[in-house]
Design a protein around this motif. Sequence first.
Motif: not given
Lengths: 715, 154
Positions: A692, A695-696, A600, A608-613
Amino acid sequence: LTLVLRLGDVRDEDRARVGDKGFALARLVQSGVRVPPGVCVTNEAYLRYVNVTGLRPRILRELSRKRVQDMRWEEIWDASLRIRNLFLRTPLPAAAAREIGEALEREFSQRAVAVRSSAPGEDSARTSFAGLHASYLNVMGRDEILHHLRLVWSSLWSDAALLYRKELGLEVESSTMAVLVQELVQGEKSGVAFGVSPNDPARAVIEAIYGLNQGLVDGTVEPDRWTLERPGGNVVSHHAARRSQWLRPAARGVSLQSLPEGLAARPPLDDGDVTEVFSALMELERFFGTPQDVEWTFSRGELFVLQSRPITAGSSATGDDERAWYLTLRRSFDNLKSLRERIEGTLIPAMREDAKRFAGLEVASLGDAELVREVKARLEKFMQWSDAYRRELIPFAHGMRLFAQVYNDVLRPEDPYEFMDLLAVAGGLESVQRNDMLRRMASLVRSDPSLVGRLRAGELPQGEFGDLFREFMRDFGRLQCGLDQCAYGPELIAGLLAEMASHGAANVPTRDPGTREEEFLSCFEGDRRAFAVELLDLARASYRLRDNDNIYLGRVRAELERALTELRARGEDPVGGLGDLIPPEVRELMAPKGGSPLEGATEGGFHLRARQIVGQPAGPGIAHGRARVIDRHEDLFSFKAQEVLVCDSVDPSMTFVVPLAAGIVERRGGMLIHGAIIAREYGIPCVTGIPQATSFIKTGDVVTVDGFLGIVTIG
Amino acid sequence: MKRQDEEIPYVVERIRGLLDGQRLGVLASHSGGRPHGSLVAFAATADLKTILFSTTRATRKYANIASDSRVALVVDDRSNDERDFSRAAAVTASGEAREVGGDERALLLEVFLAKHPYLKEFVSSPSAAFLKINVRSYSIVTRFQDVRELEVED
């Protein structure tokens, strides 16, 4: 609003509605220059089409998955293919079809026409982007012209146009395209003429070929070239081409034919013709006030001007290296055929031969000096093949693209990638063969689990398993290593086999492309059917090679690495010692790939984190499972069945875990890249083009891969 | 391409832009599992850790919050045309709401009224309550489907 304007009726205030090309031709018509008669379908027709049918927001969605400047070439091509398919599947609104259709019928009846783009900004004095948009020759009848009208419109969003979107000012909200429809002049000889030579401002240049001019503009037919003095017109030099082919009108469209011997022996233009073209060129320059770039043709001895546009001082579609290289990937059918011959007949056998020769040499037995020489030799070979890969093998992938276009044109499928099902004929892909060997070994392990333990203990069991294992290591074993390390032995493979044995792994589904193949071929009659058969065969070769060439190049690379490893083992520093010999691009190849995943990210009191890309859909289906992020090659051997493979790109040394994967997420984008092809082959959901991703996403995260829409959801 | 940590300032600025640029947002509250959405005028503090709004005490949202302080607020910049699917962004702030009192009231009221000066009489009315949301996390959606979550650390 008028949707169709005759060239003779275009007034000054119509300039924006008819585009630069249309406006220039209208001026010529009105001042008595001999131009093929025709009409302009104004940009209002385009606007009405995309607005009434709701296409505009759909184009916008295709182009906003991610910023176009962040897209790789393959992704731009994919977006363009999907947009083109939208145009193919969306008919004109009835009222507009009636209005345009009636005007076309009045003007042309059943006479053959050329349908050409006339986009605003395409031919302005500042920039020239000839060839970014489509034109079609020898189209007949109202319905056919209307169909090609949509094809030309869709080329407003061609991959090449998207590449030059900044220079073109391409915006979904505001860009429009007018289309020229002109009677087809069946020229016996044609060409282009430049009022000012790009090399010498005191000279003009005329290029000429036999047949239709498209042959020259496409780069298919090599032209004779004359250089002339300005303004007098004395010929300074004549360069004769190797004349062998000409482009002629066929029953529908055009076809490339061999040139009759009588014509091949003499230049397309005689002295009088050259003078006539030059005079027209100078006359057009006086008329428009600036030097012109003119397309012309002689039909029954009469000179017609097909197009005239200012010579551009500034940028042009060939100005910048990388994009210009990309444009060269668009190859014609004939070009691809000869490329295939060279690849299959010369390049691939030689590449395999090199790898085999290297593999046969025991590097450990070489003296130090010999070893350094060997490394240099292998490095040179690897660079030579890497270069061939870029110049000849990657362009051959266009075989698939060409097929995609033809397939979608005739069948207009809902899924623009349906064509790939026809290409995936089992048995051809080396990675699939390799995976099949692993599968067979895994099934032997299933009936005799002790095999794994014995392999781990360093024993090579006798019998079928041992034979398979030896064969596997010989053909593919060395590919198991990346460039940084080469130390994978039986132990890692034993672990993989144990995993495959306990969970099973996907087989290549046996498809029957027969029905779909017949459906495709039945769209063609007579000569065209032979063309379709040949194109399908070419596309299949292109599909196979797109996978296999990676493996062959990988073998050469693995042999280079084997020699480097030996050198390292002797305590030399290979990079230091050979520093000057290793160019940056190879050094880059040698560096480990991918960024390290972060736990993270925290900054300024926020986490920050990604939930949907959102990426690109590259293999239909939905997968849900734990992620396995591949940073280093060893990570592959920890891969568990039903995990989601997350990586930079699936390269050939990795495909052996693909059958175990529930889904695939790749940083690299595109439908026709190696990983996407393999995913589709195994029917595994796949999303590409998520830079990403590594990394995410962390190993162990639960992810959902939506291969229909190109979305990855984390957690 | 941006790495995750490099993306934080960008995401924070995008959220700040949305919260500063919009006057109204949709507040979600609930009572006994029954969801309720209502439009409120809001303002965010500069550190984005607090969002302020006001309501009269007779409203359903006030009663809901009194029984369960957990709320979400959705703020977006759509313009109600086709471009929204690619250009509009929406942010959802989640956290707990409670009435503002004591020393911080004057300071926070100043922040709120700087953005909504015309609500001075409304907020000052004895029947109105002035509330703040302690934001636990933001979720921001861009390009129709791209979703990032930003946790606010205590």
